[in-house]
Design a protein around this motif. Structure first.
Motif, PDB file in Angstrom:
ATOM      1  N   GLN A 241       0.800  -1.217   0.000  1.00 27.25           N
ATOM      2  CA  GLN A 241       0.000   0.000   0.000  1.00 27.25           C
ATOM      3  C   GLN A 241       0.837   1.274   0.000  1.00 27.25           C
ATOM      4  O   GLN A 241       0.324   2.345  -0.322  1.00 27.25           O
ATOM      5  CB  GLN A 241      -0.937  -0.004   1.216  1.00 27.25           C
ATOM      6  CG  GLN A 241      -1.986  -1.109   1.144  1.00 27.25           C
ATOM      7  CD  GLN A 241      -2.878  -1.163   2.365  1.00 27.25           C
ATOM      8  OE1 GLN A 241      -2.536  -0.627   3.422  1.00 27.25           O
ATOM      9  NE2 GLN A 241      -4.012  -1.810   2.248  1.00 27.25           N
ATOM     10  N   SER A 242       2.122   1.179   0.342  1.00 28.71           N
ATOM     11  CA  SER A 242       2.994   2.349   0.325  1.00 28.71           C
ATOM     12  C   SER A 242       3.696   2.460  -1.022  1.00 28.71           C
ATOM     13  O   SER A 242       3.558   1.594  -1.887  1.00 28.71           O
ATOM     14  CB  SER A 242       4.036   2.231   1.446  1.00 28.71           C
ATOM     15  OG  SER A 242       4.856   1.091   1.225  1.00 28.71           O
ATOM     16  N   LYS A 243       4.427   3.545  -1.190  1.00 30.11           N
ATOM     17  CA  LYS A 243       5.216   3.700  -2.412  1.00 30.11           C
ATOM     18  C   LYS A 243       6.298   2.631  -2.437  1.00 30.11           C
ATOM     19  O   LYS A 243       6.841   2.254  -1.397  1.00 30.11           O
ATOM     20  CB  LYS A 243       5.860   5.090  -2.466  1.00 30.11           C
ATOM     21  CG  LYS A 243       4.889   6.199  -2.857  1.00 30.11           C
ATOM     22  CD  LYS A 243       5.635   7.515  -3.029  1.00 30.11           C
ATOM     23  CE  LYS A 243       4.703   8.605  -3.541  1.00 30.11           C
ATOM     24  NZ  LYS A 243       5.428   9.886  -3.730  1.00 30.11           N
ATOM     25  N   PRO A 244       6.648   2.117  -3.628  1.00 29.63           N
ATOM     26  CA  PRO A 244       7.696   1.086  -3.697  1.00 29.63           C
ATOM     27  C   PRO A 244       9.027   1.628  -3.204  1.00 29.63           C
ATOM     28  O   PRO A 244       9.317   2.822  -3.353  1.00 29.63           O
ATOM     29  CB  PRO A 244       7.741   0.723  -5.188  1.00 29.63           C
ATOM     30  CG  PRO A 244       7.118   1.878  -5.889  1.00 29.63           C
ATOM     31  CD  PRO A 244       6.107   2.443  -4.957  1.00 29.63           C
ATOM     32  N   PRO A 245       9.877   0.780  -2.603  1.00 28.09           N
ATOM     33  CA  PRO A 245      11.178   1.244  -2.104  1.00 28.09           C
ATOM     34  C   PRO A 245      12.076   1.684  -3.252  1.00 28.09           C
ATOM     35  O   PRO A 245      11.857   1.301  -4.412  1.00 28.09           O
ATOM     36  CB  PRO A 245      11.739  -0.006  -1.399  1.00 28.09           C
ATOM     37  CG  PRO A 245      11.024  -1.152  -2.009  1.00 28.09           C
ATOM     38  CD  PRO A 245       9.658  -0.652  -2.352  1.00 28.09           C
ATOM     39  N   PRO A 246      13.092   2.507  -2.950  1.00 31.17           N
ATOM     40  CA  PRO A 246      13.972   3.007  -4.014  1.00 31.17           C
ATOM     41  C   PRO A 246      14.606   1.900  -4.858  1.00 31.17           C
ATOM     42  O   PRO A 246      14.861   2.082  -6.046  1.00 31.17           O
ATOM     43  CB  PRO A 246      15.042   3.789  -3.231  1.00 31.17           C
ATOM     44  CG  PRO A 246      14.372   4.188  -1.960  1.00 31.17           C
ATOM     45  CD  PRO A 246      13.445   3.067  -1.631  1.00 31.17           C
ATOM     46  N   GLN A 247      14.870   0.742  -4.234  1.00 32.07           N
ATOM     47  CA  GLN A 247      15.478  -0.362  -4.975  1.00 32.07           C
ATOM     48  C   GLN A 247      14.601  -0.854  -6.118  1.00 32.07           C
ATOM     49  O   GLN A 247      15.092  -1.485  -7.058  1.00 32.07           O
ATOM     50  CB  GLN A 247      15.773  -1.540  -4.025  1.00 32.07           C
ATOM     51  CG  GLN A 247      16.880  -1.269  -3.016  1.00 32.07           C
ATOM     52  CD  GLN A 247      16.371  -0.587  -1.764  1.00 32.07           C
ATOM     53  OE1 GLN A 247      15.271  -0.035  -1.752  1.00 32.07           O
ATOM     54  NE2 GLN A 247      17.169  -0.619  -0.710  1.00 32.07           N
ATOM     55  N   ARG A 248      13.309  -0.581  -6.048  1.00 34.16           N
ATOM     56  CA  ARG A 248      12.372  -1.007  -7.102  1.00 34.16           C
ATOM     57  C   ARG A 248      12.305   0.008  -8.238  1.00 34.16           C
ATOM     58  O   ARG A 248      11.671  -0.245  -9.258  1.00 34.16           O
ATOM     59  CB  ARG A 248      10.970  -1.174  -6.500  1.00 34.16           C
ATOM     60  CG  ARG A 248      10.867  -2.247  -5.420  1.00 34.16           C
ATOM     61  CD  ARG A 248      10.695  -3.612  -5.987  1.00 34.16           C
ATOM     62  NE  ARG A 248       9.461  -3.751  -6.756  1.00 34.16           N
ATOM     63  CZ  ARG A 248       9.098  -4.871  -7.372  1.00 34.16           C
ATOM     64  NH1 ARG A 248       9.877  -5.930  -7.302  1.00 34.16           N
ATOM     65  NH2 ARG A 248       7.967  -4.922  -8.060  1.00 34.16           N
TER      66      ARG A 248
END
Length: 339
Positions: A241-248
């Motif tokens: 439900q949150s924004k995807p992590p920077p690694q994505r």
């Protein structure tokens, strides 16, 4: 445990209002813990010595998260998104307690011989109520999770955050991100309230009205059991439900299984239990306060309903007496005619 063989003293909406009121008060008191556990659950844990390639702050513990959030955003940072969160809490718990009281009453009516429901039946009743509640209220949860993980510079209101979700690649269906995980997670309140009812019958057999301390104890114990059992799913749902992590690199997760695979790959199996400290503390306090408040609210509603019914009975009795007196006077007033 006492069996409800008689009609419930409150209508379904009475239990729903009592439950949602308790949930709102409890969650408002411990909301900073909700912010902290969400931030801990969405971050990807860095390995020792790994350089910080991203601008997002990294938290090493509950206290570290609190101090960094306050340093960056002030005290109000610990209450980011609280309006949407309490709206979600109120709607979810209202829907849950409403349907839980209905399905529970239907179960007792279907029994030819009154008997206390088994643990499996309690879990099933809670799961049905939880699934219906999630279908109706998950959009608020999605928006709240986004608000809780926004930086101070990116922070938006409830409506603007909802628009941001809708304008993403998922469109309006983005408001239902994590629905599958949420439906699986109905076992959490199912375990919680099923355990609450069973523990109530075991620890306080035959007692229909608990004291505030007893209700708090049972609520805390039942929530702790449910949280430990479902923590990996809770972490996966927050990740969805949150924004995807920077690694994505901006690529959203497609499902909760993919979130769990990502976490295990980057953080190991223990990563599925990140944030469990504030999650359990928050759960213990919220569930204990919720059940304590709910018991008191139900008691107040029962007194109110009895008072209203008493007034209605008195009014009906007076109306009947007035009608009888009017009819008697009319009969005496009829003139006698003779030919």
């Amino acid at each position: 445990m006492a069996v409800q063989s008689k009609p419930a003293p409150l209508p379904s909406w009475g239990y729903a209002v009592a439950g949602s009121t308790g949930a709102v008060l409890a969650n408002a008191l411990v909301y900073p813990l909700d912010i902290v556990k969400t931030r801990l659950q969405v971050q990807v844990k860095r390995k020792p010595g790994e350089p910080n390639e991203h601008t997002e702050p990294h938290y090493t513990s509950t206290w570290d998260a609190i101090t960094k959030i306050v340093a960056e955003d002030g005290i109000q940072g610990l209450y980011a998104g609280i309006n949407g969160a309490l709206l979600g809490v109120a709607s979810t718990n209202f829907a849950y307690f409403y349907w839980y009281s209905i399905v529970r009453e239907l179960y007792f009516k279907s029994q030819k011989v009154p008997a206390a429901p088994s643990t499996a039946v309690e879990l099933a009743l809670g799961a049905v109520a939880g699934a219906v509640a999630q279908l109706c209220t998950i959009p608020v949860a999605v928006v709240t999770t986004r608000q809780q993980t926004q930086s101070k510079a990116d922070r938006k209101g409830l409506i603007d955050t909802a628009r941001e979700v809708i304008h993403s690649e998922d469109g309006v269906f983005g408001l239902w991100r994590g629905l599958k995980a949420s439906l699986v997670l109905v076992v959490n309140p199912a375990i919680t309230y099923g355990a609450y009812e069973r523990l109530k019958g075991v620890i306080f057999p035959g007692k229909t009205r608990l004291t505030a301390g007893e209700a708090f104890l049972l609520g805390a114990m039942s929530k702790a059991l449910a949280t430990i059992a479902t923590q990996p799913l809770i972490v996966a749902k927050v990740g969805l439900q949150s924004k995807p992590p920077p690694q994505r690199q901006g690529k959203p997760f497609k499902g909760f299984i993919e979130v769990m695979q990502f976490i295990v790959k980057h953080e190991g199996l223990l990563g599925l239990f990140k944030g469990i400290g504030p999650q359990i503390v928050k759960g213990l306090l919220v569930q204990g306060l919720l059940m304590m408040t709910k018991e008191r609210m139900e008691f107040l509603f029962i007194i109110l309903f009895r008072y209203v019914r008493k007034l209605r009975s008195e009014q009906l009795a007076k109306a009947a007496e007035l009608a009888a007196a009017t009819a008697s006077k009319a009969k005496l007033a009829v003139p006698v005619t003779t030919k």
